[in-house]
Design a protein around this motif. Structure first.
Motif, PDB file in Angstrom:
ATOM      1  N   MET A   1      -2.811   6.907  -9.421  1.00  0.00           N
ATOM      2  CA  MET A   1      -2.166   5.618  -9.432  1.00  0.00           C
ATOM      3  C   MET A   1      -1.132   5.153 -10.163  1.00  0.00           C
ATOM      4  O   MET A   1      -0.871   6.213 -11.275  1.00  0.00           O
ATOM      5  CB  MET A   1      -3.588   4.665  -9.964  1.00  0.00           C
ATOM      6  N   ASN A   2      -0.287   4.380 -10.139  1.00  0.00           N
ATOM      7  CA  ASN A   2       0.746   4.134 -10.917  1.00  0.00           C
ATOM      8  C   ASN A   2       1.048   2.790 -11.276  1.00  0.00           C
ATOM      9  O   ASN A   2       0.485   1.854 -10.473  1.00  0.00           O
ATOM     10  CB  ASN A   2       2.133   4.661 -10.137  1.00  0.00           C
ATOM     11  N   TRP A   3       1.543   2.372 -12.360  1.00  0.00           N
ATOM     12  CA  TRP A   3       1.459   1.371 -13.248  1.00  0.00           C
ATOM     13  C   TRP A   3       2.347   0.195 -12.437  1.00  0.00           C
ATOM     14  O   TRP A   3       2.037  -1.015 -12.223  1.00  0.00           O
ATOM     15  CB  TRP A   3       1.937   1.253 -14.559  1.00  0.00           C
ATOM     16  N   GLU A   4       3.386   0.596 -11.708  1.00  0.00           N
ATOM     17  CA  GLU A   4       4.156  -0.540 -11.302  1.00  0.00           C
ATOM     18  C   GLU A   4       3.569  -1.225  -9.900  1.00  0.00           C
ATOM     19  O   GLU A   4       3.364  -2.279  -9.843  1.00  0.00           O
ATOM     20  CB  GLU A   4       5.397   0.253 -10.358  1.00  0.00           C
ATOM     21  N   GLN A   5       2.696  -0.323  -9.067  1.00  0.00           N
ATOM     22  CA  GLN A   5       1.604  -0.855  -8.223  1.00  0.00           C
ATOM     23  C   GLN A   5       0.454  -1.414  -8.877  1.00  0.00           C
ATOM     24  O   GLN A   5       0.084  -2.562  -8.427  1.00  0.00           O
ATOM     25  CB  GLN A   5       1.457   0.282  -7.209  1.00  0.00           C
ATOM     26  N   LEU A   6      -0.213  -0.907  -9.936  1.00  0.00           N
ATOM     27  CA  LEU A   6      -1.210  -1.611 -10.422  1.00  0.00           C
ATOM     28  C   LEU A   6      -0.849  -2.879 -10.957  1.00  0.00           C
ATOM     29  O   LEU A   6      -1.731  -3.928 -11.227  1.00  0.00           O
ATOM     30  CB  LEU A   6      -1.670  -0.579 -11.684  1.00  0.00           C
ATOM     31  N   LEU A   7       0.526  -3.321 -11.337  1.00  0.00           N
ATOM     32  CA  LEU A   7       0.801  -4.422 -12.043  1.00  0.00           C
ATOM     33  C   LEU A   7       1.217  -5.549 -10.859  1.00  0.00           C
ATOM     34  O   LEU A   7       2.170  -6.182 -11.197  1.00  0.00           O
ATOM     35  CB  LEU A   7       1.753  -4.192 -13.114  1.00  0.00           C
ATOM     36  N   VAL A 226      -2.707  -2.589  -4.714  1.00  0.00           N
ATOM     37  CA  VAL A 226      -2.693  -2.191  -6.029  1.00  0.00           C
ATOM     38  C   VAL A 226      -2.821  -0.488  -6.102  1.00  0.00           C
ATOM     39  O   VAL A 226      -2.758  -0.305  -7.255  1.00  0.00           O
ATOM     40  CB  VAL A 226      -3.585  -2.806  -7.271  1.00  0.00           C
ATOM     41  N   GLY A 227      -3.093   0.029  -5.239  1.00  0.00           N
ATOM     42  CA  GLY A 227      -3.004   1.680  -5.225  1.00  0.00           C
ATOM     43  C   GLY A 227      -4.211   2.060  -5.728  1.00  0.00           C
ATOM     44  O   GLY A 227      -4.352   3.466  -6.363  1.00  0.00           O
ATOM     45  N   LEU A 228      -5.307   1.680  -5.459  1.00  0.00           N
ATOM     46  CA  LEU A 228      -6.544   2.308  -5.914  1.00  0.00           C
ATOM     47  C   LEU A 228      -6.876   3.483  -5.208  1.00  0.00           C
ATOM     48  O   LEU A 228      -6.826   3.408  -3.970  1.00  0.00           O
ATOM     49  CB  LEU A 228      -8.063   1.172  -5.752  1.00  0.00           C
TER      50      LEU A 228
END
Length: 447
Positions: A1-7, A226-228
């Motif tokens: 997972m990456n933060w850009e997608q998670l946010l 969000v890329g889970l």
């Protein structure tokens, strides 16, 4: 997972990507989430829902609403503390994409504010009462008419899944529910799996389930955005938690550990001096003994220890998150943050006392018994009336019941599962006092 997608700032219905760098700093999208939750009727109903003592009329005992507000405040601090270090570690999130450490706090605060929004009246016994109606009560008659997952949604009725339904369910004129950002919805999803398979592993994310069958498509849409990470368990797919979910959970764990304990002291269920000793053990590394000894009243001493304990656990949880960031992002971190705390023994001591003295107190037990009877009666009357309507066999009494409830649940839907889950959602939405009032009216005890 990456933060850009998670946010992700995406909301239901968006056609284009929302960029953080283009956000209006005076009303950030994640802060809009908080506003939409706090102004919702579902959130307001928490003011008359049990946190510890069902139907308590004592002014200083926490309700679900005051608990949720406190969890949100703790969650905001946790999110900011973690966000600051995440941005230092991944500077491109700030320099290129425009994220700020307050964004993390806003997401966790909003998700934490909503964390109990789907819980039924009468505390966790309310979930069990709804489930047992379908497992061992009159509702068992539906078992052969539903798929295994649909039936499991009912017999293991879950406040977290009901919360996701409340936050996202479309209705006439309102598409996408509250239309929260997908980052906030991702952080809210404590158990990103279906009701089956039940507890397939010991991973904390598999302890319960997070969405009903009717919300599966939207859940998967959020998870993808969000890329889970996906995981195969037999023939089923489960997902990794959104990393910020661990902070939402930690905020809840911190608050119910410390503040439920405080309620027990205020109610006289736990001896003051005995209780204060346990809190002192938790904060022994940071307590200012001189300041503490100068406090005259028990209330002031308790307030000081509570504040110190919460701050101590916030710093502890944030540190554990940062230490394990890579494992969390790869889906390998499998326990609650607080379970990794060096204060684990002290926390467990406090929880054990709360279980013995508060959660299993005579007052709680007696009111939970009443809750079982109240919810079973409401479910039975609404389900029978709905069934009879669908079969064109509604009696005059059935019609009166349905007319009294208006459009509170969709009794005209052709799908049995949709009707049943709708009834459950409605019963779960009732406050403790409102459920009692409806029970009394149905029983003819009040007009």
């Amino acid at each position: 997972m990456n933060w850009e997608q998670l946010l992700s700032l995406k909301r239901y219905g968006d056609k284009n990507k929302r960029l953080r760098i283009e956000q209006d700093e005076t009303r950030l999208g994640f802060e809009v989430d908080y506003d939409r939750i706090i102004f919702s009727s579902a959130f307001r109903s928490l003011q008359d829902k049990t946190q510890v003592i069902p139907l308590s009329k004592t002014s200083f005992v926490h309700t679900r609403l005051t608990h949720s507000l406190e969890v949100s405040v703790v969650g905001r601090s946790l999110g900011r503390a973690v966000g600051k270090q995440i941005l230092e570690k991944h500077p491109h999130l700030s320099t290129i994409h425009g994220y700020r450490f307050n964004d993390f706090g806003a997401i966790v605060a909003a998700a934490a504010l909503a964390h109990d929004i789907g819980n039924p009246p009468f505390g966790h016994s309310g979930e069990k009462a709804i489930g047992e109606y379908f497992k061992t009560g009159s509702g068992i008659r539906y078992k052969d008419q539903l798929t295994p997952k649909q039936y499991r949604d009912l017999v293991d009725f879950e406040g977290n899944a009901n919360g996701f339904k409340i936050l996202t369910e479309s209705r006439e004129g309102i598409e996408g529910g509250l239309r929260l950002s997908y980052a906030t919805l991702g952080a809210f999803m404590k158990y990103p799996k279906e009701s089956l398979p039940k507890k397939p592993t010991k991973h904390i994310a598999h302890k319960k389930f997070g969405y009903f069958q009717n919300e599966k498509d939207f859940f998967e849409q959020v998870a993808k955005e969000v890329g889970l990470l996906t995981h195969k368990v037999g023939n089923e797919v489960t997902y990794s938690r959104h990393p910020l979910t661990f902070l939402v959970e930690a905020a809840d764990d911190i608050c119910y550990t410390i503040i439920d304990f405080e309620d027990g002291i205020n109610l006289g269920l736990i001896e003051e001096e005995y209780a204060l000793e346990y809190l002192i053990k938790l904060v022994k590394d940071t307590i200012n003994t001189s300041k503490y000894n100068n406090l005259v009243t028990t209330a002031d001493r308790l307030s000081y220890l509570r504040s110190l304990a919460i701050n101590t656990l916030i710093q502890e949880a944030a540190g554990i998150f940062i230490e394990n960031e890579e494992k969390i992002l790869s889906g390998q971190f499998d326990t609650a943050l607080i379970d990794k705390s060096k204060y684990d023994a002290q926390i467990n001591d406090i929880i054990k006392i709360s279980i013995d003295k508060i959660y299993q107190s005579q007052e709680v037990i007696e009111k939970e018994i009443a809750g079982y009877e109240i919810l079973a009666t409401l479910l039975d009357r609404y389900c029978i009336a709905t069934d009879n309507y669908s079969l064109d066999k509604a009696s005059n009494y059935d019609k009166l019941i349905l007319k009294a409830e208006g459009d509170n649940f969709d009794y005209t839907n052709e799908d049995l599962y949709t009707r049943l889950i709708g009834v459950c959602k409605y019963v779960a939405s009732l406050t403790d006092g409102n459920a009692l009032l409806k029970f009394q009216k149905i029983r003819g005890l009040q007009v």
